[in-house]
Design an enzyme around this catalytic site. Structure first.
Site, PDB file in Angstrom:
ATOM      1  N   HIS A 205      17.130-130.177  78.610  1.00  0.00           N
ATOM      2  CA  HIS A 205      16.371-130.899  79.633  1.00  0.00           C
ATOM      3  C   HIS A 205      14.965-130.309  79.741  1.00  0.00           C
ATOM      4  O   HIS A 205      14.825-129.105  79.981  1.00  0.00           O
ATOM      5  CB  HIS A 205      17.075-130.816  80.989  1.00  0.00           C
ATOM      6  CG  HIS A 205      18.469-131.379  80.974  1.00  0.00           C
ATOM      7  ND1 HIS A 205      19.551-130.671  80.477  1.00  0.00           N
ATOM      8  CD2 HIS A 205      18.941-132.584  81.377  1.00  0.00           C
ATOM      9  CE1 HIS A 205      20.641-131.418  80.583  1.00  0.00           C
ATOM     10  NE2 HIS A 205      20.299-132.579  81.111  1.00  0.00           N
TER      11      HIS A 205
ATOM     12  N   ASP B 284      16.546-134.558  78.014  1.00  0.00           N
ATOM     13  CA  ASP B 284      16.763-135.592  79.017  1.00  0.00           C
ATOM     14  C   ASP B 284      15.924-135.356  80.263  1.00  0.00           C
ATOM     15  O   ASP B 284      15.507-134.232  80.558  1.00  0.00           O
ATOM     16  CB  ASP B 284      18.238-135.621  79.446  1.00  0.00           C
ATOM     17  CG  ASP B 284      19.142-136.275  78.419  1.00  0.00           C
ATOM     18  OD1 ASP B 284      20.324-136.481  78.733  1.00  0.00           O
ATOM     19  OD2 ASP B 284      18.689-136.581  77.307  1.00  0.00           O
TER      20      ASP B 284
END
Length: 445
Positions: A288, A130
């Site tokens: 991430h 993400d």
């Protein structure tokens, strides 16, 4: 090196550290018409939820702490208060064709507009990243290619002072095209990482459409998968996502790499995988790509641990049994995309809608008024603003944090159940100012 980005990130970090981070849990109704009682507040004046929804003057931003100003500490998404700050990053509109009227037929067997938190094909692990693309994403693509692994990237269009993802000066268009050429899957993580449960209906739709505009400008297609920031939504939000033709992706392993404690992240990931058989289980894992340590250390650990336990690493679409043509939408017809055409075209540096045509128009989406609704009650954290600092530190998280498990058996594992959506990602305390500033400088030198 990246001096302008350094200055923006430093300004953002300084503003965050100047006060104790807090969240505001004010939920906005889609029909909320509460008046914005004071407009055109000048620089230094109070604004937003802290000042009865006062709105800054044109060209100014409203910081998370409720002060009008300019620069990274005031304007950087997602902290900048959209309704009170006309110049917030999240209120910018990317160049490109307006996608709001693209047809949205619901094709394939994967449900739309409902929470999807686990895979359906046993033996698979879908690793998902993400908040990028960012400084380290290209290196991550190298690592994945060297390991012959495909992953899914839920990209944000304009957050953390990184610039718009379709701006060639950032280098991100080439990174996005490489993702497609290398066989990865791209999904949306909204335009500026706003909490979809805390913004107005128009702002929510802008978060969806503006990211589509940027992605279509680069790739010539739009995705059919979206992960809402913080995995927060309302029923109205889910209805909107369905009307825009999106599968709503959650996860069932949260490694919490954003906290910076990679011992916990490794234990969380390996514990859940090792307590289940690939013959009867599959997983969606959250990471991430905005963190240096996640990219240059943890990514390889994820790959090695999964393979050691006989799992295959795939994209989200593959772990759901969804054909690759269904992962994107042709922006002319709204139909599935010819992936052979798309990959061939982006590999040559172009954009294609999957039907053989290339190029996009320069029309833009009309921005929603920033003074028509109540101020966004921003429920954000410092993890995006301080990505660089955390990247070189890699050890700021609480050592007791674990992950949300999918089944009752997983919930009883050593890695106890905790959901990301249960609170904000606050990773920096007021007493860390000097250390964080030093880390920010170190990351860019």
């Amino acid at each position: 090196m990246h001096l302008h980005l350094l200055l923006s990130v430093l300004a953002s970090a300084t503003a965050v550290l100047a006060h104790k981070h807090h969240s505001r849990d004010l939920v906005l109704s889609d029909n909320d018409t509460s008046p914005l009682v004071k407009r055109d507040v000048q620089a230094g004046g109070a604004c937003g939820t802290q000042a009865n929804n006062a709105v800054c003057a044109a060209g100014l931003c409203c910081s998370d702490t409720g002060v009008c100003g300019t620069g990274g500490g005031f304007c950087t998404a997602p902290a900048c208060q959209l309704s009170a700050g006309p110049a917030c990053d999240g209120n910018q509109t990317p160049a490109g064709a307006d996608t709001s009227n693209v047809p949205r037929p619901l094709f394939g067997s994967i449900p739309y507009g409902v929470d999807i938190s686990h895979c359906s094909v046993n033996g698979k692990v879908a690793i998902t990243f993400d908040d990028g693309p960012y400084l380290y994403t290209a290196a991550l693509l190298d690592i994945l290619k060297n390991n012959n692994v495909t992953a899914t990237f839920f990209v944000v269009g304009n957050n953390g002072a990184k610039g718009m993802i379709n701006n060639p000066a950032t280098g991100y268009p080439a990174t996005l095209r490489r993702m497609i050429a290398d066989g990865h899957q791209i999904g949306s993580h909204t335009w500026s990482h706003q909490d979809l449960s805390l913004i107005t209906a128009q702002q929510r739709r802008d978060q969806i459409v503006k990211n589509e505009i940027a992605l279509n400008d680069v790739l010539g297609v739009i995705p059919t998968y979206l992960r809402p920031p913080y995995t927060h939504w309302t029923q109205d939000g889910l209805n909107d996502l369905k009307s825009f033709g999106y599968h709503v992706l959650n996860y069932d392993i949260d490694t919490r790499d954003w906290q910076g404690d990679y011992n916990v992240a490794e234990t969380t990931y390996s514990t859940i995988l090792s307590q289940h058989s690939p013959s009867s289980s599959s997983w969606i894992s959250l990471e991430h790509d905005i963190y240096n340590t996640t990219v240059h250390m943890f990514a390889q650990y994820i790959i090695d641990a999964a393979r050691r336990l006989n799992y295959q690493l795939v994209t989200v679409g593959e772990c759901l049994g969804d054909p690759a043509s269904n992962w994107y939408r042709n922006t002319t017809t709204g139909q599935p995309v010819d992936m052979n055409v798309l990959r061939a075209n982006v590999a040559n540096g172009g954009s294609s809608n999957g039907s053989g045509s290339t190029g996009t128009s320069t029309s833009t989406l009309t921005q929603a008024s920033t003074t028509s609704t109540r101020s966004t009650a921003s429920k954000t954290t410092t993890h995006t603003l301080l990505a660089t600092a955390l990247a070189v530190n890699g050890n700021t998280g609480a050592n007791t944090t674990t992950t949300k498990a999918r089944t009752s058996t997983a919930a009883s594992a050593t890695a106890s159940s905790t959901s990301k959506s249960g609170g904000t990602r606050s990773v920096v305390g007021a007493g860390m100012g000097v250390a964080v500033v030093a880390l920010i400088f170190a990351a860019f030198l």
